[in-house]
Scaffold this motif. Structure first.
Motif, PDB file in Angstrom:
ATOM      1  N   PHE A  90      21.399 -22.875 -16.091  1.00  0.00           N
ATOM      2  CA  PHE A  90      20.200 -23.649 -16.410  1.00  0.00           C
ATOM      3  C   PHE A  90      20.290 -24.209 -17.832  1.00  0.00           C
ATOM      4  O   PHE A  90      19.751 -25.271 -18.122  1.00  0.00           O
ATOM      5  CB  PHE A  90      18.941 -22.791 -16.300  1.00  0.00           C
ATOM      6  N   ILE A  91      20.946 -23.473 -18.721  1.00  0.00           N
ATOM      7  CA  ILE A  91      21.082 -23.918 -20.111  1.00  0.00           C
ATOM      8  C   ILE A  91      22.290 -24.832 -20.280  1.00  0.00           C
ATOM      9  O   ILE A  91      22.209 -25.912 -20.854  1.00  0.00           O
ATOM     10  CB  ILE A  91      21.192 -22.714 -21.074  1.00  0.00           C
ATOM     11  N   SER A  92      23.418 -24.426 -19.755  1.00  0.00           N
ATOM     12  CA  SER A  92      24.668 -25.159 -19.989  1.00  0.00           C
ATOM     13  C   SER A  92      24.884 -26.324 -19.031  1.00  0.00           C
ATOM     14  O   SER A  92      25.804 -27.130 -19.222  1.00  0.00           O
ATOM     15  CB  SER A  92      25.862 -24.206 -19.868  1.00  0.00           C
ATOM     16  N   GLY A  93      24.039 -26.463 -18.011  1.00  0.00           N
ATOM     17  CA  GLY A  93      24.275 -27.426 -16.939  1.00  0.00           C
ATOM     18  C   GLY A  93      24.601 -28.834 -17.380  1.00  0.00           C
ATOM     19  O   GLY A  93      25.507 -29.478 -16.848  1.00  0.00           O
ATOM     20  N   GLY A  94      23.874 -29.358 -18.355  1.00  0.00           N
ATOM     21  CA  GLY A  94      24.067 -30.734 -18.754  1.00  0.00           C
ATOM     22  C   GLY A  94      25.121 -30.957 -19.822  1.00  0.00           C
ATOM     23  O   GLY A  94      25.446 -32.104 -20.151  1.00  0.00           O
TER      24      GLY A  94
END
Length: 603
Positions: A90-94
């Motif tokens: 959720f944090i690293s996704g982008g």
């Protein structure tokens, strides 16, 4: 629990069909993904939200974050969510691969976040600000800052914030007085920041603050603001953490989103707070806007999600609550008949349809902005990248504002559907109503967004962004004219484009005379006028895709599903789009009732 807070079928229809995610996935940057992999991801997010977010939504409101013994006490689920945020991406996704991320398109990130926002809007902000802070470091920080802070942030061990607001400087960032004094390879930071979302809380080993401050001798105003990484605990070369003289003074007790802490921080009370410069001195506000633009879209998405969840709750109640009787052909009610469900009353249906067109239209708007972002970053053609960047620029204030303002009205209508129960804590609508109210204040108020739209985005590059947007809308109108069922609505939208030109011609007259205060005096009514037309375009696009699906006999959704989208578009064009006529009358009226008004009028 499968559909209590979000309509997954509509989300996927908007993502895959209306906004054609495949076009983004075809770009080389995202070639590792296809629809099947995205489908697996979204389904896992929904399953996680069902189990770990939605069940705690009301509990977090009833047991809010609070300041106690020098720290912020939050619900235990915050720690669990941050940990899962690191593990599930959720944090690293982008983030790009080279920064340790998954390199997912913004469209997918926003779809995932929308589900989470709708399930429990108290939690996603903790991750959202961590993402934004880490993004700033990766874009503008040096190698040492990246290696020291970003990995821990992406894994959810450390949180992140953006620290702009001060007691004397709310939206007026030129009045910031927090200072930064050179001290070897760092700077000594001194000052205070208020309204810092996720500013401190139990469960995070460290908080990485991105702080706007002034270096001594810097130019006045926004040109003299620099950006610093200021951790709550500063790590040494071995990773050992030492307190960095960042004190939590209090937590603001809010009307809504009570599980999402909002802190008052003091930096350097003991003259031992160190910060590290991000990029160059005096360019902090320019850097921060990278995060703020993303945050503004996130606020609009969050408001759309709250309104979506409220719609589902309203719809569920209307399908269960029996009250009154339908009118007979004589215009009277038969007392011998059983009570009817309130969903059968025309006025309740009107309120439900208003909720539907606002929430689904807002989500479609978010996906559109996300697509513009993706293509502005990944398209192979430079001119196309520039085009999509300009479209993103002009759409950002609208994406932030329309869901925030109209989402609130949608939730208010949902509360009305429940009648007296809507005003009681036994039912969830009152919580959604309280939670969504902050959206029009977060990341720049509606007034600020409206001035940004009219004063900057409409006029930027000699109106180039507006021209590009008009071309996009015109193309949709032409495509819809090919469908007999949609042609009358396409014609109405074309008339609204002409009306926009008349309104702007009238307003620009003030700017051409140098009377900029009068030019921007009615920026907020203009935002409402402009957004209403943009949403008409959005709904026409939804209806066109639904009409195509009916004509081709698509089996991805039921015929009823597609027919309902077209019906919703018709509702929008009857009940919402005509409001632009009254707003245009206001905007073209040359009476000056605010700028030149004597203050004694308010006594």
């Amino acid at each position: 629990m499968a559909n209590q807070y979000v309509d997954i079928d509509t989300l996927k229809f908007l993502l895959y069909k209306v906004h054609n995610l495949e076009e983004v996935l075809q770009q080389s940057k995202y070639e590792d993904y296809d629809k099947d992999s995205i489908e697996l991801l979204l389904n896992s997010v929904k399953e996680f939200s069902d189990k770990e977010l939605y069940p705690y939504f009301r509990e977090m409101d009833e047991n809010p974050a609070h300041f106690k013994d020098g720290e912020i006490v939050v619900h235990p689920q915050v720690r669990k969510y941050m940990k899962a945020g690191g593990e599930m991406g959720f944090i690293s996704g982008g983030f790009p691969y080279e920064d340790g991320g998954m390199q997912l398109p913004s469209m997918v990130i926003n779809a995932s976040a929308f589900i989470q926002d709708a399930a429990n809007n108290h939690l996603p902000g903790y991750i959202g600000l961590t993402v934004g802070s880490a993004e700033l470091i990766t874009h503008f920080g040096n190698k040492e800052l990246n290696e020291t802070y970003v990995p821990k942030m992406l894994e959810g061990t450390w949180g992140g914030t953006m620290c702009l607001t001060e007691p004397q400087a709310g939206s007026s960032l030129s009045d910031i007085i927090t200072s930064a004094t050179p001290d070897g390879d760092a700077y000594k930071i001194h000052g205070q920041k208020i309204f810092i979302s996720g500013g401190d809380y139990q469960g995070a080993e460290n908080i990485v603050h991105l702080v706007l401050a002034r270096v001594k001798g810097a130019p006045a105003g926004t040109k003299g603001i620099s950006l610093f990484v200021v951790p709550k605990n500063r790590p040494d070369k071995n990773g050992t953490l030492t307190p960095n003289d960042v004190q939590t003074v209090a937590d603001f007790e809010k009307m809504g989103q009570r599980g999402y802490c909002t802190t008052h921080l003091f930096f350097g009370d003991k003259e031992d707070c160190k910060g590290w410069l991000v990029g160059e001195e005096n360019k902090g506000l320019k850097y921060m806007f990278l995060m703020m633009n993303g945050a503004r879209i996130a606020v609009g998405r969050g408001a759309a999600a709250i309104a979506s969840a409220a719609y589902q709750a309203s719809l569920n109640y209307a399908n269960e609550r029996a009250q009154g009787r339908k009118l007979t052909s004589t215009g009277k009610k038969d007392a011998n008949e059983e009570q009817t469900l309130i969903i059968n009353h025309p006025d309740v249906r009107r309120m439900l349809l208003l909720q539907k067109v606002v929430t689904e239209g807002s989500l479609s708007l978010v996906f559109l902005a996300a697509k513009y972002h993706d293509l502005s970053q990944s398209h192979a053609d430079k001119e196309e990248r520039e085009k999509y960047n300009l479209l993103l620029e002009i759409m950002t204030p609208v994406v932030k504002t329309y869901p925030s303002e109209m989402g609130r009205i949608a939730v208010d209508n949902g509360l009305q559907i429940l009648g007296g129960y809507g005003f009681c804590s036994d039912y969830v609508l009152q919580q959604y109503f309280r939670d969504i109210r902050i959206s029009a204040l977060y990341e720049g108020t509606t007034g600020i967004q409206s001035q940004d739209l009219l004063g900057r985005k409409i006029t930027m590059h000699n109106g180039k962004a507006l021209q590009l947007l008009s071309e996009e809308i015109t193309n949709s109108i032409k495509a819809s004219m090919a469908h007999t069922a949609l042609a009358p609505h396409a014609k109405k939208l074309a008339e609204k484009l002409e009306l926009t030109q008349k309104v702007l011609k009238s307003l620009m007259g003030y700017a051409m005379k140098g009377d900029y205060e009068r030019f921007l005096a009615d920026a907020t009514p203009f935002m409402e006028f402009f957004s209403n037309i943009v949403l008409g375009w959005v709904w026409l696009g939804i209806a066109e895709e639904a009409q195509n699906a009916l004509l081709t006999g698509s089996k991805e959704n039921s015929m009823e599903f597609y027919e309902n989208k077209i019906h919703a578009m018709r509702f929008y064009f009857k009940y919402e789009l005509p409001k632009t006529n009254g707003l245009a009358e206001i905007l073209m009226d040359n009476q000056d009732l605010t700028v030149g008004t004597n203050e004694t009028i308010f006594k």
